[in-house]
Design a protein around this motif. Structure first.
Motif, PDB file in Angstrom:
ATOM      1  N   ILE A  35      23.653 -21.969  27.124  1.00 25.72           N
ATOM      2  CA  ILE A  35      24.827 -22.810  26.883  1.00 25.72           C
ATOM      3  C   ILE A  35      25.601 -22.322  25.666  1.00 25.72           C
ATOM      4  O   ILE A  35      25.160 -21.426  24.961  1.00 25.72           O
ATOM      5  CB  ILE A  35      24.420 -24.301  26.722  1.00 25.72           C
TER       6      ILE A  35
ATOM      7  N   GLU B  30      28.107 -24.180  20.363  1.00 22.67           N
ATOM      8  CA  GLU B  30      28.332 -25.534  19.870  1.00 22.67           C
ATOM      9  C   GLU B  30      27.319 -26.504  20.472  1.00 22.67           C
ATOM     10  O   GLU B  30      26.758 -27.344  19.777  1.00 22.67           O
ATOM     11  CB  GLU B  30      29.760 -26.000  20.191  1.00 22.67           C
ATOM     12  N   MET B  31      27.082 -26.381  21.782  1.00 23.19           N
ATOM     13  CA  MET B  31      26.109 -27.248  22.433  1.00 23.19           C
ATOM     14  C   MET B  31      24.706 -26.923  21.943  1.00 23.19           C
ATOM     15  O   MET B  31      23.883 -27.819  21.760  1.00 23.19           O
ATOM     16  CB  MET B  31      26.199 -27.093  23.951  1.00 23.19           C
TER      17      MET B  31
END
Length: 131
Positions: free
Chosen positions: A24, A27-28
């Motif tokens: 992912i 940021e995630m």
């Protein structure tokens, strides 16, 4: 602000979540990592709406820094705020922007040091090959 009860979350599932996080966005990944570390440490997780308004004391607590430091950041314009009479109020969105910027700077610094270490290792390998 609402609190999330993490006492019934199976810790083993966080290992699976971290494995999945490899695919992912950065940021995630930061979000998942922060949640994982906090829950494993037994911390209480809280969420806030970007439309909420905070006092400098509340913002300092949320960001994990002193109130004095928050005032310095406000005075320099690093964190946006509004004045209500003599008091200052900080929109939740400004706290989120600051935290996002802070995480970005940390990530860039870590990448810079990792890149520097790779260059040093490559130079040492080349020297070793020459000898």
């Amino acid at each position: 602000m609402s609190s999330i009860d993490t006492s019934r979350v199976p810790i083993e599932q966080f290992d699976q979540l971290e494995d999945a996080a490899a695919e992912i966005s950065p940021e995630m990944l930061d979000l998942v990592h922060a949640l994982t570390v906090s829950v494993r440490a037994g911390a209480q997780i809280s969420a806030f709406a970007l439309t909420d308004i905070y006092t400098p004391s509340e913002a300092a607590e949320r960001l994990g820094m002193s109130r004095t430091h928050i005032y310095k950041l406000l005075d320099r314009g690093v964190i946006g705020h509004d004045r209500v009479g003599r008091d200052r109020r900080i929109p939740g969105v400004e706290i989120a922007k600051f935290e996002t910027q802070r995480q970005q700077e940390r990530r860039e610094l870590a990448e810079k040091f990792a890149h520097r270490q790779r260059i040093e290792n490559d130079a040492l390998d080349e020297l070793a090959d020459l000898l």
